[in-house]
Design a protein around this motif. Structure first.
Motif, short mmCIF file in Angstrom:
data_model
loop_
_atom_site.label_atom_id
_atom_site.label_comp_id
_atom_site.label_asym_id
_atom_site.label_seq_id
_atom_site.Cartn_x
_atom_site.Cartn_y
_atom_site.Cartn_z
N THR A 189 -28.72 -7.12 -27.97
CA THR A 189 -29.40 -6.38 -29.04
C THR A 189 -29.25 -4.88 -28.85
O THR A 189 -29.41 -4.36 -27.74
N VAL A 190 -28.93 -4.19 -29.94
CA VAL A 190 -28.84 -2.72 -29.94
C VAL A 190 -30.06 -2.19 -30.68
O VAL A 190 -30.28 -2.54 -31.84
N TRP A 191 -30.84 -1.38 -30.01
CA TRP A 191 -31.98 -0.71 -30.65
C TRP A 191 -31.53 0.73 -30.90
O TRP A 191 -31.41 1.50 -29.95
N ALA B 281 -38.72 2.03 -29.52
CA ALA B 281 -39.55 1.10 -30.30
C ALA B 281 -40.64 1.87 -31.04
O ALA B 281 -40.91 1.61 -32.22
N ASP B 282 -41.25 2.84 -30.35
CA ASP B 282 -42.31 3.63 -30.99
C ASP B 282 -41.78 4.35 -32.22
O ASP B 282 -42.44 4.43 -33.25
N TYR B 283 -40.57 4.88 -32.10
CA TYR B 283 -40.00 5.57 -33.25
C TYR B 283 -39.73 4.58 -34.38
O TYR B 283 -40.13 4.81 -35.53
N LYS C 278 -43.16 -8.61 -34.59
CA LYS C 278 -43.92 -8.85 -33.35
C LYS C 278 -43.41 -7.97 -32.24
O LYS C 278 -44.17 -7.31 -31.54
N GLU C 279 -42.10 -7.95 -32.09
CA GLU C 279 -41.46 -7.18 -31.02
C GLU C 279 -41.86 -5.71 -31.10
O GLU C 279 -42.12 -5.06 -30.10
N VAL D 187 -28.28 -5.78 -34.28
CA VAL D 187 -28.51 -4.33 -34.33
C VAL D 187 -29.81 -4.11 -35.08
O VAL D 187 -29.99 -4.67 -36.17
N VAL D 188 -30.71 -3.33 -34.50
CA VAL D 188 -31.93 -2.95 -35.21
C VAL D 188 -31.87 -1.43 -35.34
O VAL D 188 -31.73 -0.72 -34.34
#
Ligand SMILES: Nc1ncnc2c1ncn2[C@@H]1O[C@H](COP(=O)(O)OP(=O)(O)OP(=O)(O)O)[C@@H](O)[C@H]1O
Ligand SMILES: O=C([O-])CC(=O)C(=O)O
Ligand SMILES: [Mn+2]
Length: 548
Positions: free
Chosen positions: A169-171, A109-111, A22-23, A137-138
């Protein structure tokens, strides 16, 4: 009576995956999301990434691409109302706007949305459950997921099932660049921390160390601000019989990891700790060792920790035998291995000590060769040297540093500080006063001659002998002499160390006159650097610095 039913934890992985879908607005079912995948699965996926292999010891060897060290110039903290009055804005923490954050976050997020595989690592930072924080971690590289699985504290199955919402959170979209035209960007790399959102994003660098050091900055913020707990760039170990705790402060390459892995002492951690009213705890669940010139003879504990489950970064190996050549620095001087801390036989699990430190060791790697291999510090000298943080930046840990470079890195960890250095220094002074630890300055760098004059680093076996003498109590009872200008008290004898090495005035290859001018040159650098702290330091601390 029948035995009571053992409740098997129900994993909430499906819900977490759904949340990430969803995110990131992942419409299709094509994406595979793996949460807290075991090393075997991450190996299988990792092997599909470019140039990733299994080496002869069983470790996974990966490459981080163009960036093989941290990018301090691209580190940003988002300027927002919850933290802006606390953060130390200055050489380390550059402000970025919330607008810049939202653009870069969207880009990350797009990547991530375009990837076939995404990884989630849910784990803890901080072994003391009173203070630990939940990290998510994502990332899109299996090697990054395995790295953080090793470096964070792995939750049990039950803890994972009940993990709930992360605190931070680590993106990590490090494979993809930032857009240089975005306002506030100066390159294609950004490592951004947002204390309001409690998130971090990474674009334009795949160096895995950015993730762990980003979380370290978060701990440098949260622990003092919310808990009155001091965060430390140090390793820590504990005597097996006496239970005495030693902290080893030091900037990169000074020997925190090497010297804390001591077969006679239990390892609490190699890099990031906190000192609370209850004692000391490690922030991490793993170690991140420098591998350059690693040998089984000199550093057997670390050498043997490089096995299945460990991640090697940027090392060179024989393509046929897959044997790693640890002396090969053709990719970088900063070759690394990340392994779970229990791969070190003497590790103490859980990585905490309910005792306050007895010995504080300030490690410095002095490329000028002026400082003695060991000196005993007065409480004022500890503060002076802690605030100064004199050392040399070693090649490779930061992008662009190719040879030892004189630096003053306050609290021996300036790149990671979130608050003004004096806040940590004051906390340390109070704790040391309360718990009366002995303190030492140990030069693991050049002795008897400088790096530029072609000298050598203090042989590891002598540094280890010095530490043994600190730990068995003999060094505090030794005879001391005082070196002029720096007023450092150095022992005249240490078992297992040649006497001549202990006093650089005597061992200096180019003779005493040249030594005296080298001392003066270094002392001038110290006093020049300390000017920025002059107004905040007490006169006792000021007097503890070199007197020209
Ligand atoms: N006298 C010495 N004491 C300690 N280390 C030495 C000495 N001489 C050479 N070395 C080498 O210096 C390096 C020290 O690196 P180490 O990984 O321990 O640094 P660190 O302080 O943990 O750095 P980082 O914060 O980057 O992890 C090792 O490669 C070690 O072999
Ligand atoms: O994370 C590490 O061990 C490396 C380190 O201290 C640094 O990046 O300066
Ligand atoms: Mn280290």
């Amino acid at each position: 009576m029948s035995p009571s039913k053992v409740s098997v934890p129900v994993t909430n992985t499906v819900e977490v995956e759904e949340q990430i879908r969803k995110e990131l607005d992942l419409g299709s079912e094509v994406v595979t999301i793996r949460r807290n995948a075991p090393a075997a699965t991450l190996y299988e996926d990792g092997l599909k990434e470019r140039k990733t292999t299994i080496v002869s010891s069983g470790a996974l060897a990966a490459y981080s691409g163009a960036k093989t060290g941290r990018s301090p110039k691209d580190k940003r903290i988002i300027e927002e109302e919850t933290s802006k009055d606390e953060v130390w804005w200055g050489p380390v923490n550059k402000p970025a706007s919330e607008k810049t954050w939202s653009i870069n976050r969207e880009r990350a997020a797009d990547y991530l949305r375009t990837r076939d595989h995404l990884y989630i690592v849910d784990a803890y930072a901080g072994w003391d459950s009173r203070y630990r924080i939940k990290i998510r971690v994502v990332c899109a590289r299996a090697y990054h997921a395995l790295f953080m699985t090793n470096m964070l504290i792995r939750p049990s199955a039950e803890e994972l099932a009940n993990f709930g919402e992360p605190d931070f959170t680590v993106w990590n979209a490090g494979q993809f660049p930032a857009n240089r035209n975005t306002e506030g960007m100066s390159s294609k790399t950004t490592v951004e921390i947002n204390f309001k959102a409690m998130e971090m994003i990474i674009l334009g660098t795949e160096y895995a160390g950015e993730m762990k050091k980003g979380i370290f900055t978060v701990m440098f913020y949260l622990m003092p601000v919310h808990h009155d707990v001091l965060t430390l760039h140090s390793s820590a170990n504990q005597g097996v019989e006496k239970g005495d705790v030693t902290l080893f402060f030091g900037l990169s390459g000074t020997g925190k990891t090497t010297l804390s892995a001591d077969p006679h002492r239990a390892l609490i951690g190699d890099d990031e700790h906190c000192w609370s009213e209850h004692g000391v705890f490690n922030i991490e669940g793993g170690c991140y060792a420098k591998c350059i010139d690693l040998t089984a003879e000199k550093e057997p504990e670390i050498f043997n920790a490089i096995k299945f489950g460990s991640v090697l970064e940027n090392v060179v190996y024989d393509p046929v035998t897959r044997v790693v050549d640890y002396s090969n620095n053709s990719i970088t001087e900063n070759t690394r291995c990340a392994y779970p801390i229990d791969y070190i036989p003497s590790a103490k699990i859980p990585c905490t000590a309910d005792k306050h430190p007895s010995n504080i060791i300030l490690l410095t790697c002095d490329a000028s060769g002026v400082l003695p291999p060991v000196s005993k510090l007065t409480p004022e000298q500890v503060m002076y040297h802690f605030i100064s943080g004199y050392t040399s930046k070693m090649a490779g840990t930061e992008q662009g540093v190719t040879e030892p470079e004189v630096t003053f890195s306050s609290c021996f960890g300036q790149p990671f500080l979130a608050l003004h250095p004096m806040r940590y220094a004051t906390m340390l002074a109070n704790k040391m006063h309360k718990h009366s630890a002995d303190a030492w300055l140990v030069n693991t760098g050049w002795t008897g001659s400088s790096y530029t004059a072609g000298g050598k680093r203090c042989p590891l076996k002598y540094t280890r002998a010095i530490l043994d003498a600190i730990h068995d109590g003999s060094l505090s009872k030794a005879d001391y002499e005082t070196l002029p200008i720096f007023n450092l008290h150095t022992p005249t004898k240490v078992s297992g160390v040649p006497d001549s090495l202990l006093n650089p005035a005597k061992s200096w290859v180019e003779g005493p006159t040249k030594y005296n001018s080298a001392v003066k040159a270094l002392a001038t650098k110290f006093t020049g650097n300390f000017k920025i702290y002059q107004d905040q330091a007490t006169s006792d601390v000021l007097k503890a610095g070199p007197q020209l």
